[in-house]
Enzyme design. Structure first.
Site, PDB file in Angstrom:
ATOM      1  N   SER A   1      42.849  40.266  38.722  1.00  0.00           N
ATOM      2  CA  SER A   1      43.952  39.520  38.111  1.00  0.00           C
ATOM      3  C   SER A   1      43.570  38.056  38.030  1.00  0.00           C
ATOM      4  CB  SER A   1      45.228  39.666  38.941  1.00  0.00           C
ATOM      5  OG  SER A   1      46.232  38.762  38.497  1.00  0.00           O
TER       6      SER A   1
ATOM      7  N   TYR B   1      49.760  39.658  46.549  1.00  0.00           N
ATOM      8  CA  TYR B   1      49.063  40.199  45.379  1.00  0.00           C
ATOM      9  C   TYR B   1      47.847  39.348  45.038  1.00  0.00           C
ATOM     10  CZ  TYR B   1      48.369  41.834  40.567  1.00  0.00           C
ATOM     11  OH  TYR B   1      47.841  42.331  39.394  1.00  0.00           O
TER      12      TYR B   1
END
Length: 260
Positions: A140, A153
């Protein structure tokens, strides 16, 4: 159908929906056979029904090291040697750090970092013995830029990126390449779960324009990614077109991070 990946076998985790589903479709389009895995069976079974003998569906909890090794052994006996492994499985537990529970932190790392470790280790062991192979991890852009409410995350994805680079260094002499693709906002269920309105047009406009309150820039290219945009990058890095690329982190985010 292109013959670029004809005769090759790929393992894809998190294949039941979103980016993983798009990766499976893109690999099949390029002639590969795919072992599509997911924690839940419905999505991968639908892919197997759609693509016939090009896709084999299996359930897999990537946080379970024993299950990963067992499935990899079975796959190589039943389907043949793995040529490619794509780590897509991931979860998000959104919370500000002061409210983040130990359980959510541990669960996020178990899948997003631990799962990448388990699958990549299992694949790399076998690929290195054969002298070729490609491992691609979907990370990401949050791994490189702080995100409010996304500490677990972002940190887990950063761990996955650096792990993949270290693995790539270790197995390079054995002919195995390891790279990451780092998406920005992409039209998936995970993205929609972050929205505060059911109006998709309004929600996507907010993402594209950015959010000053959370110190988040918008998307210079003016659109949210489709899962196929990410899948195309994955297939490129897995293919021989990227034969001299390893330990690379390819951002596919429309310029959202200004490549900070």
């Amino acid at each position: 159908m292109s013959a670029e990946l004809a005769g090759r076998l790929a393992l894809v985790t998190g294949a039941g929906r979103g980016i993983g589903e798009a990766v499976v479709a893109a690999l099949v389009e390029q002639g590969a056979r795919v072992l599509a895995t997911d924690l839940l069976p419905d999505g991968v079974e639908a892919l197997a029904a759609q693509h016939g003998d090009r896709v084999t569906a299996r359930t897999l909890d990537v946080s379970d090291a024993v299950a990963v090794e067992a499935l990899t052994d079975h796959a190589e006996r039943a389907l043949g040697p793995l040529d490619m492994a794509v780590n897509v499985a991931g979860i998000m537990r959104s919370s500000h750090v002061v409210d983040l529970t130990d359980e959510d932190w541990a669960a996020t790392f178990a899948v997003n970092a631990g799962g990448v470790f388990h699958v990549s280790r299992a694949a790399a062991r076998r690929m290195a013995e054969r002298g070729h192979g490609s491992i691609v991890t979907v990370a990401s852009n949050a791994a490189g830029v702080p995100r409010s409410g996304m500490a677990a995350y972002a940190a887990s994805k950063a761990a996955a990126v650096m792990f993949t680079k270290c693995l790539g260094l270790e197995v390079a002499a054995s002919g195995v390449r390891c790279n990451t693709v780092s998406p920005g906002s992409t039209l998936t269920d995970m993205q929609r779960a972050l929205w505060t309105t059911a109006d998709e047009t309004a929600a996507t406009r907010h993402v594209i324009e950015g959010d000053l309150a959370t110190y988040r820039t918008g998307i210079p290219l003016g659109r949210i990614a489709d899962p196929a945009d990410i899948a195309d990058a994955v297939v490129f890095l897995a293919s021989d077109r990227a034969r001299h690329i390893t330990m690379h982190d390819l951002y596919v985010d429309g310029g959202a991070t200004l490549r900070a």
